[in-house]
Design a protein around this motif. Structure first.
Motif, PDB file in Angstrom:
ATOM      1  N   LEU A  85     109.261  70.306   4.751  1.00  0.00           N
ATOM      2  CA  LEU A  85     108.289  70.251   3.644  1.00  0.00           C
ATOM      3  C   LEU A  85     108.104  71.568   2.933  1.00  0.00           C
ATOM      4  CD1 LEU A  85     105.331  68.459   5.318  1.00  0.00           C
ATOM      5  CD2 LEU A  85     107.003  67.521   3.758  1.00  0.00           C
ATOM      6  N   LYS A  86     108.280  72.749   3.578  1.00  0.00           N
ATOM      7  CA  LYS A  86     108.062  73.926   3.140  1.00  0.00           C
ATOM      8  C   LYS A  86     109.272  74.460   2.263  1.00  0.00           C
ATOM      9  CE  LYS A  86     105.282  75.814   6.857  1.00  0.00           C
ATOM     10  NZ  LYS A  86     105.369  76.931   7.821  1.00  0.00           N
ATOM     11  N   ASN A  87     110.558  74.078   2.781  1.00  0.00           N
ATOM     12  CA  ASN A  87     111.791  74.630   2.178  1.00  0.00           C
ATOM     13  C   ASN A  87     112.333  73.771   1.222  1.00  0.00           C
ATOM     14  OD1 ASN A  87     112.063  77.269   3.846  1.00  0.00           O
ATOM     15  ND2 ASN A  87     112.393  75.722   5.461  1.00  0.00           N
ATOM     16  N   PRO A  91     108.509  72.158  -2.646  1.00  0.00           N
ATOM     17  CA  PRO A  91     108.843  72.890  -3.969  1.00  0.00           C
ATOM     18  C   PRO A  91     109.242  71.959  -4.929  1.00  0.00           C
ATOM     19  CG  PRO A  91     109.703  74.238  -1.894  1.00  0.00           C
ATOM     20  CD  PRO A  91     108.918  73.010  -1.428  1.00  0.00           C
ATOM     21  N   GLU A  92     110.188  70.965  -4.504  1.00  0.00           N
ATOM     22  CA  GLU A  92     110.780  70.147  -5.178  1.00  0.00           C
ATOM     23  C   GLU A  92     109.729  69.200  -6.139  1.00  0.00           C
ATOM     24  OE1 GLU A  92     115.622  69.780  -3.836  1.00  0.00           O
ATOM     25  OE2 GLU A  92     114.417  67.740  -4.147  1.00  0.00           O
ATOM     26  N   LEU A  93     108.908  68.718  -5.234  1.00  0.00           N
ATOM     27  CA  LEU A  93     107.766  67.434  -5.608  1.00  0.00           C
ATOM     28  C   LEU A  93     107.171  68.536  -6.597  1.00  0.00           C
ATOM     29  CD1 LEU A  93     107.103  65.399  -2.749  1.00  0.00           C
ATOM     30  CD2 LEU A  93     108.110  64.543  -4.683  1.00  0.00           C
ATOM     31  N   GLY A 241     110.249  58.668  -5.996  1.00  0.00           N
ATOM     32  CA  GLY A 241     110.539  60.091  -5.712  1.00  0.00           C
ATOM     33  C   GLY A 241     109.864  60.447  -4.591  1.00  0.00           C
ATOM     34  N   GLY A 242     108.909  59.953  -3.827  1.00  0.00           N
ATOM     35  CA  GLY A 242     108.033  60.272  -3.004  1.00  0.00           C
ATOM     36  C   GLY A 242     108.846  60.277  -1.335  1.00  0.00           C
ATOM     37  N   TRP A 243     108.323  61.088  -0.702  1.00  0.00           N
ATOM     38  CA  TRP A 243     109.199  61.032   0.634  1.00  0.00           C
ATOM     39  C   TRP A 243     108.296  60.510   1.687  1.00  0.00           C
ATOM     40  CZ3 TRP A 243     113.979  62.861   1.308  1.00  0.00           C
ATOM     41  CH2 TRP A 243     114.377  63.492   0.287  1.00  0.00           C
TER      42      TRP A 243
END
Ligand SMILES: C[S@@+](CC[C@H](N)C(=O)[O-])C[C@H]1O[C@@H](n2cnc3c(N)ncnc32)[C@H](O)[C@@H]1O
Length: 283
Positions: A85-87, A91-93, A241-243
């Motif tokens: 999530l952090k890396n 950031p991408e979302l 595009g969600g995870w």
């Protein structure tokens, strides 16, 4: 009191109806260990009577669900999903949202959140990563079938022992305050997290759309058909595009071509509604 074959049958059917958890006959120790107390409290001579009574008594149903569910959880469970999530994922979302209708709104579902550690860990991971966290419209929606677990999550007060399971000194110092005999999540995080009782095997309606869903260590208790229905239903509540993250040993690759596992920071995650990490969020 040792359950008989008829007792086990009655309890397995009841538990399956109430929460979709599939107990097989080898779970007689679990029935005895967790429900024996309810026999006494509700004046039942055996588990068949307890099951019959529970079908007619909502309060007893709640007691059975609270007693039978396994609420084992900890802070930042498995570590690697939070690194991913952090890396990468946050950031991408966040970049992808820059041109969208709601550039500062971020919604996360902790589905089967137990006593709240997963939801608050997600909030801490977001706050650690995103500059100016306070300016974000972050909502973390935690749900669980167990009313006692949800109440604990809403109260957000944890014992020293609970805190010792996965929480760093740095997070404790930044996000917790002394409260009674324990430690309370501070208001900055707490007001971002709301919790509700919800059975994941009922239709997933009225929840809106999410950028990220954690649904970990719950579907292992379901039948294959229920597990499939659940994850396909969850995917429908994800923004494009969600995870989605399942538990560390729970592969979703069998669900179809949209469920190719992706690996980031040694965590496995899924993007069932496409995008391949490209910045396109449709609302
Ligand atoms: C082992 S805990 C997992 C908690 C957290 N997701 C984690 O990984 O640490 C499983 C949770 O699933 C919940 N649960 C079981 N059946 C459920 C259902 N049908 N709907 C919603 N929650 C359920 C239980 O109450 C329990 O709190």
């Amino acid at each position: 009191m040792k359950p008989t074959a008829a007792d086990i049958d009655a309890v397995c059917n009841l538990v399956n109806e109430l929460c979709g958890i599939y107990l097989d006959t080898s779970k007689d120790y679990l029935i005895e260990g967790r429900l024996a107390r309810l026999l006494k409290t509700h004046g039942c001579k055996d588990y068949v009577e307890l099951s019959r009574k529970a079908r007619l008594t909502p309060a007893l149903q709640t007691d059975v669900v609270n007693a039978i569910t396994t609420n084992e959880t900890l802070w930042f469970r498995d570590t690697t999903p939070f690194e991913a999530l952090k890396n990468k994922i946050f950031p991408e979302l966040i970049d992808a949202k820059a041109g969208s209708a709601f550039p500062k709104r971020f919604r996360i579902w902790s589905a089967a959140c137990s006593t709240g550690q997963e939801a608050y860990s997600l909030a801490m991971a977001f706050a650690d990563t995103v500059p100016n966290f306070e300016s974000w419209d972050l909502e973390i929606y935690g749900t669980d079938i167990s009313p006692s677990a949800v109440q604990h999550a809403q109260q957000a007060v944890y014992s020293e022992l609970e805190l010792s399971r996965g929480l760093s000194q740095q997070h404790r110092g930044a996000y917790f305050v002394h409260k009674g005999n324990g430690w309370g999540v501070n208001d900055t995080l707490k007001r971002r997290c709301k919790f509700e009782v919800r059975n994941l095997l009922k239709p997933l309606t009225g929840v809106g759309k999410f950028d990220l869903i954690f649904c970990r260590n719950v579907a292992i208790y379901f039948t294959p058909a229920d597990r499939k229905r659940l994850f396909i239903g969850l995917a429908e509540t994800l923004n494009r595009g969600g995870w989605l993250f399942s538990g560390s040993g729970e592969s979703l690759a069998d669900l179809g071509p949209n469920w190719a596992p992706k690996q980031h920071c040694r965590a496995v995650c899924y993007q069932p509604n496409g995008c391949n990490g490209v910045a396109t969020l449709l609302r």
